[in-house]
Design a protein around this motif. Structure first.
Motif, mmCIF file in Angstrom:
data_model
loop_
_atom_site.group_PDB
_atom_site.id
_atom_site.type_symbol
_atom_site.label_atom_id
_atom_site.label_comp_id
_atom_site.label_asym_id
_atom_site.label_seq_id
_atom_site.Cartn_x
_atom_site.Cartn_y
_atom_site.Cartn_z
ATOM 1 N N PHE A 183 0.867 -1.167 0.000
ATOM 2 C CA PHE A 183 0.000 0.000 0.000
ATOM 3 C C PHE A 183 0.909 1.224 0.000
ATOM 4 O O PHE A 183 1.911 1.255 0.716
ATOM 5 C CB PHE A 183 -0.885 0.033 1.243
ATOM 6 C CG PHE A 183 -1.851 -1.119 1.354
ATOM 7 C CD1 PHE A 183 -3.189 -0.950 1.043
ATOM 8 C CD2 PHE A 183 -1.416 -2.366 1.786
ATOM 9 C CE1 PHE A 183 -4.079 -2.011 1.150
ATOM 10 C CE2 PHE A 183 -2.298 -3.431 1.892
ATOM 11 C CZ PHE A 183 -3.633 -3.263 1.571
ATOM 12 N N HIS A 206 -0.030 -2.642 -4.744
ATOM 13 C CA HIS A 206 -1.390 -3.149 -4.914
ATOM 14 C C HIS A 206 -2.385 -2.004 -4.831
ATOM 15 O O HIS A 206 -3.341 -1.941 -5.606
ATOM 16 C CB HIS A 206 -1.700 -4.184 -3.828
ATOM 17 C CG HIS A 206 -3.146 -4.580 -3.777
ATOM 18 N ND1 HIS A 206 -3.722 -5.432 -4.703
ATOM 19 C CD2 HIS A 206 -4.149 -4.229 -2.912
ATOM 20 C CE1 HIS A 206 -5.001 -5.600 -4.415
ATOM 21 N NE2 HIS A 206 -5.288 -4.874 -3.347
ATOM 22 N N ALA A 207 -2.151 -1.093 -3.879
ATOM 23 C CA ALA A 207 -3.073 0.027 -3.690
ATOM 24 C C ALA A 207 -2.292 1.334 -3.592
ATOM 25 O O ALA A 207 -1.245 1.399 -2.955
ATOM 26 C CB ALA A 207 -3.905 -0.175 -2.428
ATOM 27 N N LEU A 209 -2.895 5.440 -2.630
ATOM 28 C CA LEU A 209 -3.889 6.245 -1.916
ATOM 29 C C LEU A 209 -3.480 7.724 -1.831
ATOM 30 O O LEU A 209 -3.166 8.244 -0.758
ATOM 31 C CB LEU A 209 -4.099 5.690 -0.488
ATOM 32 C CG LEU A 209 -4.585 4.251 -0.355
ATOM 33 C CD1 LEU A 209 -3.421 3.287 -0.175
ATOM 34 C CD2 LEU A 209 -5.555 4.121 0.809
ATOM 35 N N LEU A 237 -5.586 -1.213 -7.353
ATOM 36 C CA LEU A 237 -6.588 -0.546 -6.529
ATOM 37 C C LEU A 237 -6.195 0.919 -6.335
ATOM 38 O O LEU A 237 -5.131 1.222 -5.793
ATOM 39 C CB LEU A 237 -6.687 -1.249 -5.169
ATOM 40 C CG LEU A 237 -7.809 -0.835 -4.226
ATOM 41 C CD1 LEU A 237 -9.171 -0.996 -4.893
ATOM 42 C CD2 LEU A 237 -7.754 -1.693 -2.963
ATOM 43 N N VAL A 239 -7.285 4.548 -4.700
ATOM 44 C CA VAL A 239 -8.144 5.174 -3.686
ATOM 45 C C VAL A 239 -7.781 6.653 -3.629
ATOM 46 O O VAL A 239 -6.628 7.006 -3.378
ATOM 47 C CB VAL A 239 -7.943 4.534 -2.304
ATOM 48 C CG1 VAL A 239 -8.872 5.191 -1.282
ATOM 49 C CG2 VAL A 239 -8.175 3.028 -2.360
ATOM 50 N N ALA A 249 -12.929 5.041 -4.681
ATOM 51 C CA ALA A 249 -11.979 3.978 -5.001
ATOM 52 C C ALA A 249 -12.428 3.200 -6.228
ATOM 53 O O ALA A 249 -13.628 3.065 -6.499
ATOM 54 C CB ALA A 249 -11.822 3.023 -3.817
ATOM 55 N N ASP A 251 -11.517 -0.532 -8.166
ATOM 56 C CA ASP A 251 -10.847 -1.828 -8.207
ATOM 57 C C ASP A 251 -10.655 -2.195 -9.672
ATOM 58 O O ASP A 251 -11.618 -2.492 -10.385
ATOM 59 C CB ASP A 251 -11.690 -2.878 -7.486
ATOM 60 C CG ASP A 251 -11.002 -4.229 -7.371
ATOM 61 O OD1 ASP A 251 -10.217 -4.579 -8.278
ATOM 62 O OD2 ASP A 251 -11.245 -4.948 -6.390
ATOM 63 N N THR A 285 -8.764 -4.297 3.997
ATOM 64 C CA THR A 285 -8.301 -5.063 2.834
ATOM 65 C C THR A 285 -7.766 -6.430 3.266
ATOM 66 O O THR A 285 -8.101 -7.455 2.657
ATOM 67 C CB THR A 285 -7.212 -4.288 2.080
ATOM 68 O OG1 THR A 285 -7.739 -3.023 1.657
ATOM 69 C CG2 THR A 285 -6.733 -5.067 0.862
ATOM 70 N N LEU A 291 -15.198 -3.510 -0.856
ATOM 71 C CA LEU A 291 -14.512 -2.241 -1.066
ATOM 72 C C LEU A 291 -15.210 -1.084 -0.347
ATOM 73 O O LEU A 291 -14.552 -0.254 0.293
ATOM 74 C CB LEU A 291 -14.420 -1.953 -2.564
ATOM 75 C CG LEU A 291 -13.665 -0.681 -2.978
ATOM 76 C CD1 LEU A 291 -12.245 -0.705 -2.442
ATOM 77 C CD2 LEU A 291 -13.664 -0.548 -4.501
#
Length: 369
Positions: A183, A206-207, A209, A237, A239, A249, A251, A285, A291
């Motif tokens: 993240f 992966h994410a 933000l 992902l 966000v 967000a 996906d 998560t 989500l």
């Protein structure tokens, strides 16, 4: 609601013997935060201002580590600590007070701890910081000291990174290779280039933000939602936090998009709210929540944090979440649809209780026994 709560493991039922002991790994700089509260206005040059309150706690990356640990995740932090009283206080508050694993951290002899003084007023804060970059960690720690952070991080379910334009951190790729879900957030691009390709470690994430302004600048869009969809072409992902408007967000794998409005609260101090949001989202998560539930939980934890002063001091635990959930259900004019958005909390918060086990950071450097 009693302040006493049992231990809550958000990953209960998901853990297996072969899983890593560490849920989340992170690294960065720990500051000693000194927070002055109760100021009616910003300090005026040439005058002395008296604050009606103050607090102190570990800050910097410690805000995120504390937020994760208070949500029940086994958290490992790699950081340098000064061998001054500030460093000793921060180490004790994190290891003994919050249960954070500091086996990857190390003490630097003769190096003083970075310090931030934060003045909170009118829902905002002004900060002044001082510190010097820590010397490179030793390849082998002296006898009796914790080993320094190596290029090989521990096995972990997840890791949280802060991306810096033009810089790659080898540990991020290694953590991803070892199975960690990465993240990442990002700070303001001082170069002004706002080039996604300049975020070298984004490919391992992966994410991602960012806040709305950062997301729009990096994608060249004029709408946070459009920015989120553009970022979803680069990460699984995306966000985008929208401040008082909540979060949005996307996906990329399923094409699912979710938006959750923010909870209206009286904001006293926004310090660390972004870290708390990320910690809540990581928790949801790893727990495999839908989500929208992850966004709602992250927003809730951030909203609870801004109602208190300080960064790690204000990070909520399950006791605070349970107290909020009980309170909002007593309001006669509560919007049923808004209440239903957080109904998933009901199964997470058992009725049984026992004394709250954590010794939190206290609003001083520390009393003598």
């Amino acid at each position: 609601m009693s302040a006493d709560m049992p231990d809550i493991d958000p990953l209960d039922g998901l853990r297996a013997p072969q899983d890593p002991d560490c849920d989340v790994f992170l690294t960065g700089t720990v500051f000693l935060d000194i927070i002055f509260t109760g100021l009616d206005s910003a300090p005026v040059r040439g005058t002395e201002s008296w604050a009606r309150g103050m607090g102190s706690s570990p800050g910097g990356v410690a805000n995120m580590a504390t937020a994760l640990a208070r949500l029940g995740l086994h958290t490992s932090l790699a950081a340098a600590f000064g061998d001054d009283h500030y460093g000793e206080y921060c180490w004790d508050a994190l290891e003994q007070g919050e249960g954070i694993d500091l086996s990857m951290s190390h003490t630097v002899r003769g190096w003083h701890s970075p310090v931030t003084v934060s003045m909170a007023y009118e829902g905002e804060r002004t900060m002044v910081s001082h510190g010097h970059e820590a010397p490179p960690p030793p390849t082998a720690a002296p006898s009796g000291e914790a080993a320094a952070f190596p290029q090989c991080p521990p096995r972990a379910r997840a890791a949280v990174a802060s991306l810096v334009p033009g810089r790659s951190e080898p540990w991020v790729a290694e953590a991803a290779r070892r199975g960690a879900v990465i993240f990442a957030d990002v700070g303001w691009d001082e170069t002004g280039r706002w080039d996604l390709d300049g975020l070298a470690d984004l490919e391992h994430c992966h994410a991602f933000l960012p806040n709305a302004e950062e997301a729009m600048r990096y994608t060249g869009t004029d709408c946070p939602r459009a920015a989120a969809h553009a970022l979803a072409e680069r990460v699984p992902l995306a966000v985008v936090t929208l401040g008082a408007e909540g979060a949005y967000a996307v996906d990329a794998a399923t094409g699912t998009a979710a938006v959750v409005p923010a909870i209206e609260v009286e904001a006293l101090d926004p310090t660390g709210a972004g870290d708390v949001f990320v910690a809540g989202f990581v928790t949801g998560t790893l727990a495999n929540w839908p989500l929208a539930d992850r966004l709602a939980f992250a927003g809730l934890t951030a909203a609870l944090s801004v109602q208190e002063f300080g960064g790690s001091l204000s990070a909520p635990g399950w006791a605070e979440i349970a107290a909020w959930w009980q309170q909002v259900r007593t309001f006669a004019d509560q919007d049923p649809a808004a209440l239903q958005r957080y109904a998933f909390l009901q199964d997470l918060l058992p009725a049984a209780a026992r004394p709250w086990p954590l010794r939190r950071a206290v609003p001083t450097i520390g009393f003598r026994p």
